[in-house]
Design a protein around this motif. Structure first.
Motif, PDB file in Angstrom:
ATOM      1  N   GLY A 156      20.898  12.449  13.539  1.00  0.00           N
ATOM      2  CA  GLY A 156      20.702  13.866  13.215  1.00  0.00           C
ATOM      3  C   GLY A 156      20.790  14.752  14.449  1.00  0.00           C
ATOM      4  N   ALA A 157      20.463  16.029  14.248  1.00  0.00           N
ATOM      5  CA  ALA A 157      20.597  17.016  15.328  1.00  0.00           C
ATOM      6  C   ALA A 157      19.734  16.638  16.522  1.00  0.00           C
ATOM      7  N   VAL A 158      18.463  16.389  16.282  1.00  0.00           N
ATOM      8  CA  VAL A 158      17.551  16.057  17.386  1.00  0.00           C
ATOM      9  C   VAL A 158      17.825  14.624  17.858  1.00  0.00           C
ATOM     10  N   GLY A 159      17.855  13.693  16.893  1.00  0.00           N
ATOM     11  CA  GLY A 159      17.967  12.277  17.246  1.00  0.00           C
ATOM     12  C   GLY A 159      19.199  11.965  18.067  1.00  0.00           C
ATOM     13  N   ALA A 177      19.602   4.959  11.475  1.00  0.00           N
ATOM     14  CA  ALA A 177      20.092   6.046  10.624  1.00  0.00           C
ATOM     15  C   ALA A 177      20.569   5.442   9.305  1.00  0.00           C
ATOM     16  N   GLY A 178      20.833   6.324   8.335  1.00  0.00           N
ATOM     17  CA  GLY A 178      21.149   5.855   6.984  1.00  0.00           C
ATOM     18  C   GLY A 178      22.638   5.738   6.709  1.00  0.00           C
ATOM     19  N   GLY A 179      23.179   4.542   6.752  1.00  0.00           N
ATOM     20  CA  GLY A 179      24.568   4.325   6.306  1.00  0.00           C
ATOM     21  C   GLY A 179      25.487   3.824   7.399  1.00  0.00           C
ATOM     22  N   GLU A 181      28.556   4.754   8.197  1.00  0.00           N
ATOM     23  CA  GLU A 181      29.284   5.770   8.988  1.00  0.00           C
ATOM     24  C   GLU A 181      28.389   6.258  10.132  1.00  0.00           C
ATOM     25  N   LYS A 182      27.105   6.382   9.840  1.00  0.00           N
ATOM     26  CA  LYS A 182      26.183   6.854  10.887  1.00  0.00           C
ATOM     27  C   LYS A 182      26.002   5.793  11.972  1.00  0.00           C
ATOM     28  N   VAL A 183      26.018   4.517  11.555  1.00  0.00           N
ATOM     29  CA  VAL A 183      25.954   3.444  12.546  1.00  0.00           C
ATOM     30  C   VAL A 183      27.169   3.546  13.477  1.00  0.00           C
ATOM     31  N   ASN A 196      21.334   0.419  10.309  1.00  0.00           N
ATOM     32  CA  ASN A 196      21.404   1.146   9.038  1.00  0.00           C
ATOM     33  C   ASN A 196      20.128   0.789   8.263  1.00  0.00           C
ATOM     34  N   TYR A 197      19.121   1.674   8.351  1.00  0.00           N
ATOM     35  CA  TYR A 197      17.803   1.301   7.803  1.00  0.00           C
ATOM     36  C   TYR A 197      17.862   1.115   6.292  1.00  0.00           C
ATOM     37  N   LYS A 198      18.873   1.739   5.654  1.00  0.00           N
ATOM     38  CA  LYS A 198      18.961   1.628   4.193  1.00  0.00           C
ATOM     39  C   LYS A 198      19.362   0.217   3.759  1.00  0.00           C
ATOM     40  N   ASP A 220      10.054   9.596  17.176  1.00  0.00           N
ATOM     41  CA  ASP A 220      10.031   9.523  15.713  1.00  0.00           C
ATOM     42  C   ASP A 220      10.384  10.852  15.050  1.00  0.00           C
ATOM     43  N   ASN A 221      11.414  10.795  14.236  1.00  0.00           N
ATOM     44  CA  ASN A 221      11.812  11.945  13.419  1.00  0.00           C
ATOM     45  C   ASN A 221      11.477  11.730  11.951  1.00  0.00           C
ATOM     46  N   VAL A 222      11.030  10.525  11.604  1.00  0.00           N
ATOM     47  CA  VAL A 222      11.028  10.099  10.200  1.00  0.00           C
ATOM     48  C   VAL A 222       9.641   9.723   9.661  1.00  0.00           C
ATOM     49  N   VAL A 242       5.886  11.927  18.676  1.00  0.00           N
ATOM     50  CA  VAL A 242       5.959  12.161  17.229  1.00  0.00           C
ATOM     51  C   VAL A 242       6.514  13.565  17.006  1.00  0.00           C
ATOM     52  N   CYS A 243       7.799  13.596  16.671  1.00  0.00           N
ATOM     53  CA  CYS A 243       8.524  14.862  16.544  1.00  0.00           C
ATOM     54  C   CYS A 243       8.540  15.335  15.104  1.00  0.00           C
ATOM     55  N   GLY A 244       8.781  14.419  14.167  1.00  0.00           N
ATOM     56  CA  GLY A 244       8.863  14.797  12.758  1.00  0.00           C
ATOM     57  C   GLY A 244       8.611  13.601  11.869  1.00  0.00           C
ATOM     58  N   THR A 248       8.242  12.254   4.624  1.00  0.00           N
ATOM     59  CA  THR A 248       7.079  12.714   3.847  1.00  0.00           C
ATOM     60  C   THR A 248       7.203  14.170   3.386  1.00  0.00           C
ATOM     61  N   TYR A 249       8.253  14.884   3.797  1.00  0.00           N
ATOM     62  CA  TYR A 249       8.260  16.349   3.587  1.00  0.00           C
ATOM     63  C   TYR A 249       8.322  16.761   2.114  1.00  0.00           C
ATOM     64  N   ASN A 250       8.887  15.880   1.277  1.00  0.00           N
ATOM     65  CA  ASN A 250       8.977  16.240  -0.143  1.00  0.00           C
ATOM     66  C   ASN A 250       7.957  15.475  -0.987  1.00  0.00           C
ATOM     67  N   GLY A 273       1.912  13.969  19.144  1.00  0.00           N
ATOM     68  CA  GLY A 273       2.768  14.908  18.427  1.00  0.00           C
ATOM     69  C   GLY A 273       3.039  16.126  19.287  1.00  0.00           C
ATOM     70  N   PHE A 274       4.075  16.865  18.934  1.00  0.00           N
ATOM     71  CA  PHE A 274       4.362  18.096  19.693  1.00  0.00           C
ATOM     72  C   PHE A 274       5.191  19.051  18.844  1.00  0.00           C
ATOM     73  N   ILE A 275       5.061  20.337  19.169  1.00  0.00           N
ATOM     74  CA  ILE A 275       5.905  21.375  18.571  1.00  0.00           C
ATOM     75  C   ILE A 275       6.676  22.019  19.719  1.00  0.00           C
ATOM     76  N   VAL A 276       7.971  22.092  19.563  1.00  0.00           N
ATOM     77  CA  VAL A 276       8.847  22.482  20.674  1.00  0.00           C
ATOM     78  C   VAL A 276       8.495  23.866  21.234  1.00  0.00           C
ATOM     79  N   THR A 277       8.047  24.771  20.361  1.00  0.00           N
ATOM     80  CA  THR A 277       7.795  26.140  20.830  1.00  0.00           C
ATOM     81  C   THR A 277       6.614  26.214  21.803  1.00  0.00           C
ATOM     82  N   GLU A 323      23.047  14.159   4.249  1.00  0.00           N
ATOM     83  CA  GLU A 323      24.463  14.557   4.162  1.00  0.00           C
ATOM     84  C   GLU A 323      25.035  14.942   5.520  1.00  0.00           C
ATOM     85  N   ASN A 324      24.167  15.164   6.481  1.00  0.00           N
ATOM     86  CA  ASN A 324      24.652  15.593   7.801  1.00  0.00           C
ATOM     87  C   ASN A 324      24.701  14.440   8.788  1.00  0.00           C
ATOM     88  N   THR A 325      25.739  14.504   9.643  1.00  0.00           N
ATOM     89  CA  THR A 325      25.739  13.734  10.882  1.00  0.00           C
ATOM     90  C   THR A 325      25.724  14.785  11.979  1.00  0.00           C
TER      91      THR A 325
END
Ligand code: NDP
Length: 333
Positions: A156-159, A177-179, A181-183, A196-198, A220-222, A242-244, A248-250, A273-277, A323-325
């Protein structure tokens, strides 16, 4: 440009957001008054943290109000100005994303000196996600010689920036990462052992396969099973940034904690943990080092682009199905 489309939050998502939670509305822009500018947005970002703002709960950023236009990072071009410091065609960065354009006080936009990078890089590798990677890896996890680094959400963007900074510093990197193509993408940016964790039934074993003596740093993003695997694979005195915890977000019910958290004790692990701002003091150093890495080709930027404001909700929802790489962006003009 007097009429623009924008995205409003129609209802609060329960679980995974759907298109029904969003509404495409039309707004009429007023001409800029003294000290104001009018901006046509070229790019906007969608980010996982926005999911938290769609709940009506107290968080480190306030909830998005229902029925109002969402906000978030955007890059645009001045189309009219009543401030002598801004002229037509200037590129600016703002927090007025999720809309095709806006009129606002010039103090609420920041002139962008793209410095040879494409402007949208300032929403990704050279912007908030890049700074998050830099902060978490170098300040929170305090990367040092010989460290073996494990990154979740690695494509992902951060990872992807975490992986590349660690490689630029000569570290061994394990990325998940998942899949397939991402590997392949992770391998292309130099990740030593891509998972490919999936496709894994035993994530701890998959991490240990790439790091037989264990890991020293976990970015950690996940959360969830990735955090458990990292605890299992950690060496003594490992540091966890611990970034994200996007897994668990949904969630509609409290997520179970890691079953092996007590390894923090026996292994003397530091988890922070941390918040970038809260780390904006790093910005000058980050800009200098990152532009060097980008110039030298040590950090590259990958983007997944959705076109048009109507598709912004789908781009956002797509973050939760991977859906994003690289950086998920919406091109508006
Ligand atoms: P990404 O570009 O990494 O996009 C999200 C990715 O998360 C998806 O592509 C998907 O990749 C993965 N994902 C989604 N759902 C799950 C799931 N259930 N389990 C495992 N992986 C999942 O987003 P960002 O780089 O912008 O953000 C990454 C993390 O960093 C997020 O948790 C975000 O909240 C956090 N963050 C924290 C900041 C801070 O200041 N602390 C600042 C910025 C971001 P895949 O296909 O691999 O599953």
């Amino acid at each position: 440009m007097t009429t623009v489309k924008e995205i409003r939050l129609k209802s609060r998502p329960a679980g995974l957001p759907t298109r029904d939670n969003f509404e495409v509305a039309t707004a009429t822009l007023r001409d800029p008054g003294p000290g104001e500018v009018q901006v046509k947005n070229l790019w906007m970002t969608v980010d996982p943290y926005m999911r938290g703002r769609m709940n009506d709960t107290k968080n480190y950023v306030p909830p998005f109000p229902l029925g109002q236009t969402l906000d978030g990072g955007a890059i645009g071009e001045i189309t009219a100005s009543k401030d002598p410091n801004f002229k037509e065609g200037d590129l600016v960065q703002s927090s007025f994303g999720w809309r095709e354009g806006f009129t606002a006080p010039s103090a609420s936009v920041e002139k962008l000196d793209a410095g040879g990078l494409p402007p949208q890089a300032y929403l990704g590798v050279a912007g908030m996600p890049g700074l998050t990677a830099y902060t978490g890896l170098l300040r929170i996890a305090a990367l040092k010689d010989g460290d073996v680094v494990f990154v979740s959400g690695a494509a992902g963007a951060v990872g992807s920036v975490v992986c590349q900074i660690a490689k630029a510093q000569g570290r061994r990197v394990i990325g998940s990462a998942g899949g397939p193509e991402k590997v392949a993408y992770l391998q292309s940016i130099g990740v030593d052992h891509a998972i490919n964790y999936k496709a894994e039934t035993d994530l701890s074993a998959a991490v240990l396969e790439g790091a037989p003596d264990g890991i020293d740093v976990f970015f950690d993003n996940v959360g969830g099973s990735h955090l458990e695997a990292a605890l299992d694979a950690a060496r003594s005195f490992a540091r966890f940034a611990v970034c994200g915890m996007i897994s668990t977000y949904n969630a509609t019910a409290p997520s179970p904690g890691p079953s092996n958290l007590r390894q923090l004790i026996g292994k003397n692990i530091r988890m922070e943990g941390f918040i970038v701002t809260h780390h904006l003091d790093l910005l000058p150093r980050f800009h200098e080092e990152m532009s060097g890495w980008v110039r030298e080709g040590k950090v590259t930027s990958r983007e997944t682009v959705f076109e048009g404001i109507d598709n912004a909700p789908d781009a956002f929802i797509g973050l939760f199905s991977g859906e994003n790489t690289g950086k998920m962006l919406v091109k508006l003009a």
